[in-house]
Design a protein around this motif. Structure first.
Motif, PDB file in Angstrom:
ATOM      1  N   MET A 128      31.786  33.200  99.489  1.00  0.00           N
ATOM      2  CA  MET A 128      32.022  31.776 100.075  1.00  0.00           C
ATOM      3  C   MET A 128      30.429  31.617 100.335  1.00  0.00           C
ATOM      4  N   SER A 129      30.240  32.033 101.659  1.00  0.00           N
ATOM      5  CA  SER A 129      29.109  31.706 102.440  1.00  0.00           C
ATOM      6  C   SER A 129      27.860  32.047 101.225  1.00  0.00           C
ATOM      7  N   GLN A 130      28.360  32.832 100.656  1.00  0.00           N
ATOM      8  CA  GLN A 130      26.632  32.673  99.476  1.00  0.00           C
ATOM      9  C   GLN A 130      26.955  31.608  98.942  1.00  0.00           C
ATOM     10  N   LYS A 131      28.091  30.609  98.529  1.00  0.00           N
ATOM     11  CA  LYS A 131      27.173  29.919  97.939  1.00  0.00           C
ATOM     12  C   LYS A 131      27.284  28.579  98.480  1.00  0.00           C
ATOM     13  N   ILE A 132      27.386  28.480  99.985  1.00  0.00           N
ATOM     14  CA  ILE A 132      27.002  27.370 101.108  1.00  0.00           C
ATOM     15  C   ILE A 132      25.532  27.894 101.099  1.00  0.00           C
ATOM     16  N   ARG A 133      25.109  28.821 100.545  1.00  0.00           N
ATOM     17  CA  ARG A 133      23.386  28.990 101.340  1.00  0.00           C
ATOM     18  C   ARG A 133      22.756  28.448  99.860  1.00  0.00           C
ATOM     19  N   SER A 134      23.480  29.159  98.659  1.00  0.00           N
ATOM     20  CA  SER A 134      22.553  29.165  97.232  1.00  0.00           C
ATOM     21  C   SER A 134      22.347  27.849  96.608  1.00  0.00           C
ATOM     22  N   THR A 135      21.449  27.470  95.970  1.00  0.00           N
ATOM     23  CA  THR A 135      21.690  26.408  94.759  1.00  0.00           C
ATOM     24  C   THR A 135      21.910  27.578  93.133  1.00  0.00           C
ATOM     25  N   PHE A 136      22.537  26.636  92.358  1.00  0.00           N
ATOM     26  CA  PHE A 136      22.500  27.366  91.375  1.00  0.00           C
ATOM     27  C   PHE A 136      22.380  26.487  90.414  1.00  0.00           C
ATOM     28  N   ILE A 137      20.924  26.908  90.010  1.00  0.00           N
ATOM     29  CA  ILE A 137      19.809  26.547  88.315  1.00  0.00           C
ATOM     30  C   ILE A 137      20.487  27.033  87.264  1.00  0.00           C
ATOM     31  N   LEU A 138      21.452  26.139  85.886  1.00  0.00           N
ATOM     32  CA  LEU A 138      21.262  26.037  85.031  1.00  0.00           C
ATOM     33  C   LEU A 138      19.694  25.919  84.485  1.00  0.00           C
ATOM     34  N   GLY A 139      19.353  27.327  83.714  1.00  0.00           N
ATOM     35  CA  GLY A 139      18.206  27.310  82.871  1.00  0.00           C
ATOM     36  C   GLY A 139      18.059  27.238  81.309  1.00  0.00           C
ATOM     37  N   ILE A 140      17.071  26.419  80.613  1.00  0.00           N
ATOM     38  CA  ILE A 140      17.784  26.139  79.389  1.00  0.00           C
ATOM     39  C   ILE A 140      16.731  26.637  78.725  1.00  0.00           C
ATOM     40  N   GLU A 141      16.067  27.573  77.646  1.00  0.00           N
ATOM     41  CA  GLU A 141      14.993  27.805  77.435  1.00  0.00           C
ATOM     42  C   GLU A 141      15.034  27.918  75.349  1.00  0.00           C
ATOM     43  N   THR A 142      14.411  27.275  74.802  1.00  0.00           N
ATOM     44  CA  THR A 142      14.526  26.856  72.904  1.00  0.00           C
ATOM     45  C   THR A 142      13.372  27.028  72.796  1.00  0.00           C
ATOM     46  N   ILE A 198      25.313  27.836  75.972  1.00  0.00           N
ATOM     47  CA  ILE A 198      25.208  27.036  77.747  1.00  0.00           C
ATOM     48  C   ILE A 198      26.966  27.440  78.072  1.00  0.00           C
ATOM     49  N   ASP A 199      27.487  27.092  77.201  1.00  0.00           N
ATOM     50  CA  ASP A 199      29.092  27.174  77.954  1.00  0.00           C
ATOM     51  C   ASP A 199      29.491  28.876  77.996  1.00  0.00           C
ATOM     52  N   GLN A 200      29.250  29.863  77.654  1.00  0.00           N
ATOM     53  CA  GLN A 200      29.121  31.039  77.558  1.00  0.00           C
ATOM     54  C   GLN A 200      28.241  31.445  79.008  1.00  0.00           C
ATOM     55  N   ALA A 201      27.318  31.109  79.050  1.00  0.00           N
ATOM     56  CA  ALA A 201      26.070  31.049  80.429  1.00  0.00           C
ATOM     57  C   ALA A 201      27.021  30.597  82.000  1.00  0.00           C
ATOM     58  N   LEU A 202      27.753  29.341  81.423  1.00  0.00           N
ATOM     59  CA  LEU A 202      28.560  29.261  82.717  1.00  0.00           C
ATOM     60  C   LEU A 202      29.855  30.002  82.243  1.00  0.00           C
ATOM     61  N   THR A 203      30.513  30.040  81.856  1.00  0.00           N
ATOM     62  CA  THR A 203      31.621  31.040  82.028  1.00  0.00           C
ATOM     63  C   THR A 203      31.617  32.877  82.931  1.00  0.00           C
ATOM     64  N   ASP A 204      30.349  33.031  82.156  1.00  0.00           N
ATOM     65  CA  ASP A 204      29.789  34.239  82.246  1.00  0.00           C
ATOM     66  C   ASP A 204      29.618  34.584  84.268  1.00  0.00           C
ATOM     67  N   ALA A 205      29.024  33.298  84.151  1.00  0.00           N
ATOM     68  CA  ALA A 205      28.941  33.272  85.449  1.00  0.00           C
ATOM     69  C   ALA A 205      30.069  33.044  87.161  1.00  0.00           C
ATOM     70  N   GLY A 206      30.684  32.386  86.042  1.00  0.00           N
ATOM     71  CA  GLY A 206      32.028  31.678  87.068  1.00  0.00           C
ATOM     72  C   GLY A 206      31.715  30.752  87.659  1.00  0.00           C
ATOM     73  N   ASP A 222      29.505  22.120  89.478  1.00  0.00           N
ATOM     74  CA  ASP A 222      29.193  23.010  90.706  1.00  0.00           C
ATOM     75  C   ASP A 222      27.327  23.387  91.124  1.00  0.00           C
ATOM     76  N   LEU A 223      26.803  22.743  89.959  1.00  0.00           N
ATOM     77  CA  LEU A 223      25.215  22.908  89.304  1.00  0.00           C
ATOM     78  C   LEU A 223      24.786  22.365  90.733  1.00  0.00           C
ATOM     79  N   SER A 224      23.771  22.722  91.119  1.00  0.00           N
ATOM     80  CA  SER A 224      22.699  22.125  92.001  1.00  0.00           C
ATOM     81  C   SER A 224      21.555  21.119  90.988  1.00  0.00           C
ATOM     82  N   ALA A 225      20.466  21.936  89.621  1.00  0.00           N
ATOM     83  CA  ALA A 225      20.161  21.083  89.107  1.00  0.00           C
ATOM     84  C   ALA A 225      20.281  22.326  87.742  1.00  0.00           C
ATOM     85  N   ILE A 226      19.522  21.275  87.146  1.00  0.00           N
ATOM     86  CA  ILE A 226      19.415  21.854  85.510  1.00  0.00           C
ATOM     87  C   ILE A 226      17.905  21.638  85.075  1.00  0.00           C
TER      88      ILE A 226
END
Ligand code: KG4
Ligand code: ZN
Length: 365
Positions: free
Chosen positions: A1-15, A70-78, A83-87
């Protein structure tokens, strides 16, 4: 939980080309990265019958795969999308139709979820890949000493950059101002691909050529092939490409092509590796670089990694840095990492800019 508070969560997309990739990385304020997921659909098998990427087929395929990826990446990351910080999304350079698919998906998500959107230059993604830990590791890379020589060696680019500051302070156009050398014709990866094609090897040629050399125990000194522009930092591979293809034809005429193929591949690989190595080492010495990093698809080449590690100037304060193999070729984790540095600096788009963000084929900043 502490990691979640300190961290940002970024979704990256590459095509940008023929990989449809999404990744979630977490990033702490002191630049610790964790790759929580990386999902990539490679179109290699779809383009292989054509001997190279067919842009129209690539973009149509991205359209089919982008949402499930994108769905799979979110599912795999849980991680829930909310809850993403940015895309972060690659919006330049690349095949414009392919880029458009990733950019449109990112814009739609940013709008629907009310999340900041960060456009990323593909090469900046490759540059950020050296800061990613090996998969499943949370180990932090040691800080770098500057100036650093950064070599981006891919299918489209062979560029040397002189970098003076850490990624947390990289200005938006740092790749433009830091550029000290580039190729005058083909990129190193392009040379691998075209030479491999002239040898009858399947697309993509870099890995096929390397494997043929290794598996057939090819002799890298069997054939003498040209190393261009020895006095310049700039690169040129088109002469080597022609020489290798002519040599292959001579061997075909004498009926020895098949037997000599491993030697031919090892010699062509050695000519590319020698050229890269000579200029990289020259630049490290000339600019008194303290660290050296090699990124991009060609950085996956084992001969290049081994020779650079063994032969890099001993003025470096640490051995040359390479990204883990899975982050050398195109992937969304490196785009998320570059996005994380931008997010940390507050470089996100306004609402207006988010809606009007476009895909740009050209590599200029
Ligand atoms: O970075 P990347 O995935 O795409 C671009 O941004 O261009 O690089 C792809 C290039 C291709 O030319 C491919 O043949 C080359 O990287 N490559 C290799 C190896 N793996 C990929 N070249 C030599 N040896 C390899 N093992
Ligand atoms: Zn790339």
């Amino acid at each position: 939980m502490s990691q979640k508070i300190r961290s940002t969560f970024i979704l990256g997309i590459e095509t940008s080309c023929d990989e449809c990739s999404a990744s979630i990385v977490s990033h702490t304020p002191n630049s610790e990265f964790q790759v929580l997921s990386l999902t990539t659909f490679s179109q290699i098998h779809i383009h292989r019958p054509f001997g190279g990427v067919v842009p129209e087929i690539a973009s149509r395929n991205h359209l089919e795969t982008i949402n499930p990826i994108i769905d799979q990446a979110l599912t795999d990351a849980g991680i829930a999308a909310q809850d993403l910080s940015a895309i972060a999304v690659t919006n330049r350079p690349g095949l414009v139709g392919s880029l458009l698919v990733g950019v449109s998906a990112a814009k739609a998500m940013a709008y629907a979820l009310d999340k900041p959107l960060i456009p990323v230059h593909h090469l900046e993604g490759h540059a950020a890949s050296i800061f990613l830990p090996t998969p499943n590791s949370v180990e932090r890379e040691q800080p770098l000493d500057f100036p650093m020589l950064l070599a981006i060696v891919s299918g489209g680019h062979t560029n040397l950059y002189l970098i003076h500051q850490p990624p947390e302070t990289w200005p938006a156009d740092f790749l433009k101002t830091a550029l000290i050398a580039q190729t005058r014709d083909d990129a190193a990866g392009e040379a691998f691909d075209k030479i491999a094609k002239s040898f009858g090897l399947p697309y993509p040629g870099g890995i096929a050529l390397e494997q043929t050399a290794v598996q057939g125990n090819g002799n890298p000194h069997a054939f003498s092939l040209p190393r261009a522009l020895p006095q310049s930092f700039d690169f040129s591979f088109s002469g080597l490409k022609t020489a290798a293809s002519l040599l292959a034809n001579q061997l075909r005429q004498t009926g020895t092509f098949h037997d000599r193929l491993p030697d031919l591949c090892a010699s062509a690989q050695e000519a590319i590796v020698d050229t890269l190595l000579t200029k990289i080492c020259l630049a490290v010495k000339q600019y008194k670089c303290k660290s050296l990093a090699l990124v991009g698809g060609v950085a996956a080449n084992k001969r290049l990694r081994a020779r650079l590690t063994a032969e890099a100037p001993n003025t470096l304060t640490r051995p040359p840095l390479f990204p883990p193999l899975s982050y050398c070729t195109d992937n969304a984790a490196m785009i998320a990492a570059a996005g994380a540095f931008r997010f940390q600096q507050g470089h996100t788009l306004s609402f207006e800019q988010t809606l009007t963000l476009n895909a740009i084929a050209n590599p200029a900043f």
